[in-house]
Design a protein around this motif. Structure first.
Motif, short mmCIF file in Angstrom:
data_model
loop_
_atom_site.label_atom_id
_atom_site.label_comp_id
_atom_site.label_asym_id
_atom_site.label_seq_id
_atom_site.Cartn_x
_atom_site.Cartn_y
_atom_site.Cartn_z
N ARG A 1 9.54 3.32 2.61
CA ARG A 1 8.33 3.63 3.36
C ARG A 1 7.16 2.95 2.66
O ARG A 1 6.89 3.21 1.50
CB ARG A 1 8.11 5.13 3.43
N LEU A 2 6.50 2.08 3.37
CA LEU A 2 5.41 1.28 2.83
C LEU A 2 4.14 1.68 3.57
O LEU A 2 4.07 1.55 4.79
CB LEU A 2 5.74 -0.19 3.06
N ILE B 1 12.89 -4.14 8.53
CA ILE B 1 11.81 -3.29 9.03
C ILE B 1 12.30 -2.64 10.32
O ILE B 1 12.67 -3.32 11.27
CB ILE B 1 10.53 -4.11 9.29
N SER B 2 12.29 -1.31 10.35
CA SER B 2 12.73 -0.61 11.55
C SER B 2 11.56 -0.13 12.40
O SER B 2 11.70 -0.02 13.62
CB SER B 2 13.64 0.57 11.19
N GLU B 3 10.42 0.15 11.79
CA GLU B 3 9.26 0.61 12.55
C GLU B 3 7.97 0.19 11.86
O GLU B 3 7.90 0.17 10.64
CB GLU B 3 9.22 2.15 12.63
N THR C 1 8.27 1.51 8.03
CA THR C 1 9.51 2.11 7.55
C THR C 1 10.63 1.10 7.75
O THR C 1 10.61 0.32 8.69
CB THR C 1 9.83 3.43 8.28
N GLY C 2 11.54 1.13 6.85
CA GLY C 2 12.63 0.18 6.92
C GLY C 2 13.75 0.56 5.98
O GLY C 2 13.85 1.70 5.54
N ALA C 3 14.57 -0.41 5.66
CA ALA C 3 15.73 -0.17 4.81
C ALA C 3 15.97 -1.36 3.91
O ALA C 3 15.77 -2.50 4.31
CB ALA C 3 16.96 0.08 5.67
N LEU C 4 16.35 -1.07 2.67
CA LEU C 4 16.80 -2.11 1.75
C LEU C 4 18.31 -2.20 1.90
O LEU C 4 19.00 -1.20 1.80
CB LEU C 4 16.47 -1.75 0.30
N LEU C 5 18.79 -3.38 2.16
CA LEU C 5 20.22 -3.58 2.40
C LEU C 5 20.93 -4.12 1.16
O LEU C 5 22.02 -4.65 1.26
CB LEU C 5 20.41 -4.51 3.60
#
Length: 175
Positions: A6-7, A70-72, A81-85
């Motif tokens: 979350r940024l 980045i998901s949103e 909001t996003g995810a580190l893969l």
């Protein structure tokens, strides 16, 4: 196997696109560097040959896809909001690099079982390494109007969240 992120970017108006790009690049570079460090550490713990360890590092550093998804992006609030893969990439690269030579029998080896079982450990290591590397970079490049707080790690029963808070500084009037 994705780590939530979350940024939050605070400012007093419009966010400059170059500052946004610099911050996203910093997240991406930190994710890639953390993945490389963790993969090397795991490969070393598995006593893999140095040639395999070098190949792991090359595959992660040259992987064409971003490690930050980045998901949103919430309008107005500048919350991304996003995810580190990184954890998924580490597991995939380890399995593919070592398993390439063994093909079918690879899925039945102890090393494959160890890698598969260590996914929660890999995620914890990536989070720790990400925090260390991101916080080590003092601020943004010279001339940047962005201030970044130290990374916070939030945990609940299901997931870990990397929380990054940044502020765009007001530009001083020039006389």
């Amino acid at each position: 196997m994705a780590i939530s992120i979350r940024l939050t970017i605070g400012d007093e108006g419009q966010l400059a696109s170059d500052i946004f790009s610099q911050l996203i690049a910093r997240v991406e570079n930190t994710a890639r560097n953390s993945a490389t460090i963790v993969a090397i550490r795991l490969a070393d713990e598995l006593n893999l040959p140095s040639a395999v360890i070098q190949l792991l590092a090359i595959r992660i550093s040259t992987h064409p896809d971003s490690l930050f998804w980045i998901s949103e992006i919430h309008a107005g609030s500048k919350i991304i909001t996003g995810a580190l893969l990184a954890s998924a990439l580490i597991t995939t690269v380890l399995n593919n690099t070592i398993g390439e030579s063994l093909k079918e029998g690879w899925r039945h080896t102890e090393t494959h079982k160890m890698i598969s079982a260590s996914v929660p450990q890999i995620e914890k290591m990536v989070i720790s390494e990400f925090k260390r590397l991101f916080d080590r970079q003092k601020g943004m490049p010279l001339g940047s109007d962005l201030e970044v707080d130290p990374v916070a790690i939030l945990r609940d029963e299901k997931t870990s969240i990397i929380k990054i808070t940044a502020r765009q500084l007001r530009s001083k009037p020039r006389f």
